[in-house]
Design a protein around this motif. Sequence first.
Motif, PDB file in Angstrom:
ATOM      1  N   VAL A   1      80.470 -54.154  84.629  1.00  0.00           N
ATOM      2  CA  VAL A   1      79.073 -53.948  85.010  1.00  0.00           C
ATOM      3  C   VAL A   1      78.436 -53.103  83.913  1.00  0.00           C
ATOM      4  O   VAL A   1      78.871 -51.963  83.677  1.00  0.00           O
ATOM      5  N   PRO A   2      77.416 -53.615  83.221  1.00  0.00           N
ATOM      6  CA  PRO A   2      76.822 -52.865  82.108  1.00  0.00           C
ATOM      7  C   PRO A   2      76.200 -51.552  82.567  1.00  0.00           C
ATOM      8  O   PRO A   2      75.761 -51.402  83.706  1.00  0.00           O
ATOM      9  N   MET A   3      76.161 -50.581  81.645  1.00  0.00           N
ATOM     10  CA  MET A   3      75.484 -49.310  81.868  1.00  0.00           C
ATOM     11  C   MET A   3      74.731 -48.939  80.603  1.00  0.00           C
ATOM     12  O   MET A   3      75.146 -49.291  79.496  1.00  0.00           O
TER      13      MET A   3
ATOM     14  N   PHE B   1      85.503 -56.412  88.987  1.00  0.00           N
ATOM     15  CA  PHE B   1      84.510 -55.753  88.145  1.00  0.00           C
ATOM     16  C   PHE B   1      84.757 -54.244  88.122  1.00  0.00           C
ATOM     17  O   PHE B   1      85.182 -53.660  89.119  1.00  0.00           O
ATOM     18  N   VAL B   2      84.447 -53.626  86.988  1.00  0.00           N
ATOM     19  CA  VAL B   2      84.442 -52.170  86.843  1.00  0.00           C
ATOM     20  C   VAL B   2      83.212 -51.820  86.015  1.00  0.00           C
ATOM     21  O   VAL B   2      82.829 -52.573  85.119  1.00  0.00           O
ATOM     22  N   ASP B   3      82.570 -50.686  86.328  1.00  0.00           N
ATOM     23  CA  ASP B   3      81.398 -50.331  85.520  1.00  0.00           C
ATOM     24  C   ASP B   3      81.823 -49.614  84.242  1.00  0.00           C
ATOM     25  O   ASP B   3      82.973 -49.216  84.078  1.00  0.00           O
ATOM     26  N   MET B   4      80.848 -49.463  83.357  1.00  0.00           N
ATOM     27  CA  MET B   4      81.157 -48.993  82.008  1.00  0.00           C
ATOM     28  C   MET B   4      81.263 -47.476  81.886  1.00  0.00           C
ATOM     29  O   MET B   4      81.081 -46.911  80.805  1.00  0.00           O
ATOM     30  N   SER B   5      81.611 -46.810  82.990  1.00  0.00           N
ATOM     31  CA  SER B   5      82.047 -45.418  82.898  1.00  0.00           C
ATOM     32  C   SER B   5      83.561 -45.352  82.785  1.00  0.00           C
ATOM     33  O   SER B   5      84.146 -44.272  82.843  1.00  0.00           O
ATOM     34  N   LEU B   6      84.201 -46.509  82.627  1.00  0.00           N
ATOM     35  CA  LEU B   6      85.657 -46.557  82.492  1.00  0.00           C
ATOM     36  C   LEU B   6      86.078 -46.559  81.032  1.00  0.00           C
ATOM     37  O   LEU B   6      85.286 -46.866  80.134  1.00  0.00           O
TER      38      LEU B   6
ATOM     39  N   PHE C   1      70.894 -47.791  74.434  1.00  0.00           N
ATOM     40  CA  PHE C   1      71.971 -48.742  74.193  1.00  0.00           C
ATOM     41  C   PHE C   1      72.480 -49.259  75.537  1.00  0.00           C
ATOM     42  O   PHE C   1      72.449 -48.547  76.546  1.00  0.00           O
ATOM     43  N   ARG C   2      72.981 -50.476  75.528  1.00  0.00           N
ATOM     44  CA  ARG C   2      73.517 -51.089  76.747  1.00  0.00           C
ATOM     45  C   ARG C   2      74.986 -51.411  76.510  1.00  0.00           C
ATOM     46  O   ARG C   2      75.329 -52.278  75.712  1.00  0.00           O
ATOM     47  N   ALA C   3      75.858 -50.674  77.198  1.00  0.00           N
ATOM     48  CA  ALA C   3      77.297 -50.906  77.062  1.00  0.00           C
ATOM     49  C   ALA C   3      77.695 -52.041  78.000  1.00  0.00           C
ATOM     50  O   ALA C   3      77.578 -51.923  79.219  1.00  0.00           O
ATOM     51  N   THR C   4      78.168 -53.134  77.430  1.00  0.00           N
ATOM     52  CA  THR C   4      78.586 -54.290  78.228  1.00  0.00           C
ATOM     53  C   THR C   4      80.101 -54.462  78.220  1.00  0.00           C
ATOM     54  O   THR C   4      80.632 -55.343  78.893  1.00  0.00           O
ATOM     55  N   GLY C   5      80.784 -53.642  77.458  1.00  0.00           N
ATOM     56  CA  GLY C   5      82.238 -53.652  77.359  1.00  0.00           C
ATOM     57  C   GLY C   5      82.647 -52.434  76.561  1.00  0.00           C
ATOM     58  O   GLY C   5      81.786 -51.678  76.077  1.00  0.00           O
ATOM     59  N   PRO C   6      83.944 -52.185  76.427  1.00  0.00           N
ATOM     60  CA  PRO C   6      84.392 -51.012  75.653  1.00  0.00           C
ATOM     61  C   PRO C   6      83.805 -51.011  74.251  1.00  0.00           C
ATOM     62  O   PRO C   6      83.850 -52.006  73.545  1.00  0.00           O
ATOM     63  N   GLU C   7      83.258 -49.866  73.863  1.00  0.00           N
ATOM     64  CA  GLU C   7      82.641 -49.740  72.548  1.00  0.00           C
ATOM     65  C   GLU C   7      83.721 -49.582  71.477  1.00  0.00           C
ATOM     66  O   GLU C   7      84.818 -49.085  71.743  1.00  0.00           O
ATOM     67  N   SER C   8      83.390 -49.981  70.257  1.00  0.00           N
ATOM     68  CA  SER C   8      84.336 -49.843  69.153  1.00  0.00           C
ATOM     69  C   SER C   8      84.532 -48.381  68.797  1.00  0.00           C
ATOM     70  O   SER C   8      83.659 -47.531  69.038  1.00  0.00           O
ATOM     71  N   ASP C   9      85.691 -48.067  68.205  1.00  0.00           N
ATOM     72  CA  ASP C   9      85.960 -46.700  67.767  1.00  0.00           C
ATOM     73  C   ASP C   9      84.918 -46.228  66.752  1.00  0.00           C
ATOM     74  O   ASP C   9      84.491 -45.067  66.771  1.00  0.00           O
TER      75      ASP C   9
ATOM     76  N   MET D   1      89.066 -44.031  72.907  1.00  0.00           N
ATOM     77  CA  MET D   1      87.884 -43.189  72.713  1.00  0.00           C
ATOM     78  C   MET D   1      87.148 -43.085  74.043  1.00  0.00           C
ATOM     79  O   MET D   1      86.975 -44.080  74.754  1.00  0.00           O
ATOM     80  N   LEU D   2      86.725 -41.893  74.404  1.00  0.00           N
ATOM     81  CA  LEU D   2      85.986 -41.672  75.634  1.00  0.00           C
ATOM     82  C   LEU D   2      84.655 -42.416  75.589  1.00  0.00           C
ATOM     83  O   LEU D   2      83.910 -42.332  74.619  1.00  0.00           O
ATOM     84  N   CYS D   3      84.363 -43.147  76.679  1.00  0.00           N
ATOM     85  CA  CYS D   3      83.146 -43.954  76.734  1.00  0.00           C
ATOM     86  C   CYS D   3      81.896 -43.063  76.664  1.00  0.00           C
ATOM     87  O   CYS D   3      81.914 -41.899  77.080  1.00  0.00           O
ATOM     88  N   PRO D   4      80.785 -43.599  76.166  1.00  0.00           N
ATOM     89  CA  PRO D   4      79.578 -42.786  75.997  1.00  0.00           C
ATOM     90  C   PRO D   4      78.974 -42.318  77.315  1.00  0.00           C
ATOM     91  O   PRO D   4      78.338 -41.263  77.350  1.00  0.00           O
ATOM     92  N   VAL D   5      79.169 -43.074  78.390  1.00  0.00           N
ATOM     93  CA  VAL D   5      78.575 -42.713  79.677  1.00  0.00           C
ATOM     94  C   VAL D   5      79.145 -41.389  80.183  1.00  0.00           C
ATOM     95  O   VAL D   5      78.432 -40.567  80.762  1.00  0.00           O
TER      96      VAL D   5
END
Length: 290
Positions: free
Chosen positions: A26-28, A6-11, A37-45, A266-270
């Motif tokens: 791990v969602p964030m 597992f890796v959290d969604m700051s990746l 918003f709940r990031a459960t995986g890499p967000e789209s561009d 793309m840099l994650c929103p977290v």
Amino acid sequence: MDYEIFVDMSLDIDVQIAEQYGIRFVPMEYMLGGETFRATGPESDARMHNFYESMRQNIPTKTSQITPYQYEETFGPVVKEGKAVLYIALSGGLSKTYESALLAAENLKDEYENVQIEVIDSRAATGGMGLLAESAAKNREAGMSLEENAKWLRNNVHYVNHWFMVEDLVYLRRGGRISAATAIVGSALNIKPILKIDAKGELVSVANKRGSKQAMRALAEYYRTRYDAKFGNAAYICCADCRDSAAELKEMVLNINPDADVRITMLCPVIGAHTGPGMLSMIFYGAAMD
């Protein structure tokens, strides 16, 4: 090797690689304006472009840390199945999520028998966590046990290099990284700070460059002088909605090392909520950080 990674969604990570190796998230949560918003995986561009456009329009952003209960909700179903967990957490020098994960692991060990959970302080963020997750997955595929993999990660996190530039100093000012006066003067002079994540996993300012071109050349130079091919040639350029600059930096890297496997994400929103649009990073395995 019956354990989940597992890796959290700051990746940030190449989506195809994550799918190939079965890396789990791990969602964030992050907030944009009044919406959560709940990031459960890499967000789209496309979604991230809208996120950074909103920031450019001064719509406020905010993030929240993962609570022990949220970790227990994520890891609980896995340990109930009798599987072990290897979790790579956002740097403890940047967030308290690592401490929350340790507490959750202890709670689960009290609740269930023979629970195996290894929590790794990545001393990293964004693409650095992506590199570590890839390494962990390849280690598992090569036959490493949970304990062996955890030991390998702890022994090698300090070889992950994070170097990045920010476009707008206002976000560093809001985060308390620089003073208001420094932000005003720096913006007037077109100063682009260069920062790194140090050996403690903390954010440190290392240089100031006049203009984006000089800052990008500095990022490429850090790669030239520090990358270590013994870890492979993977590298991440994570950008906050500045794809053209990312592509230019990639060409600089390929001129240095034609074998480099450069992934632009793309840099994650977290993380992007704290650095702002225009942030550009150069992340790779190399000389140990200090």
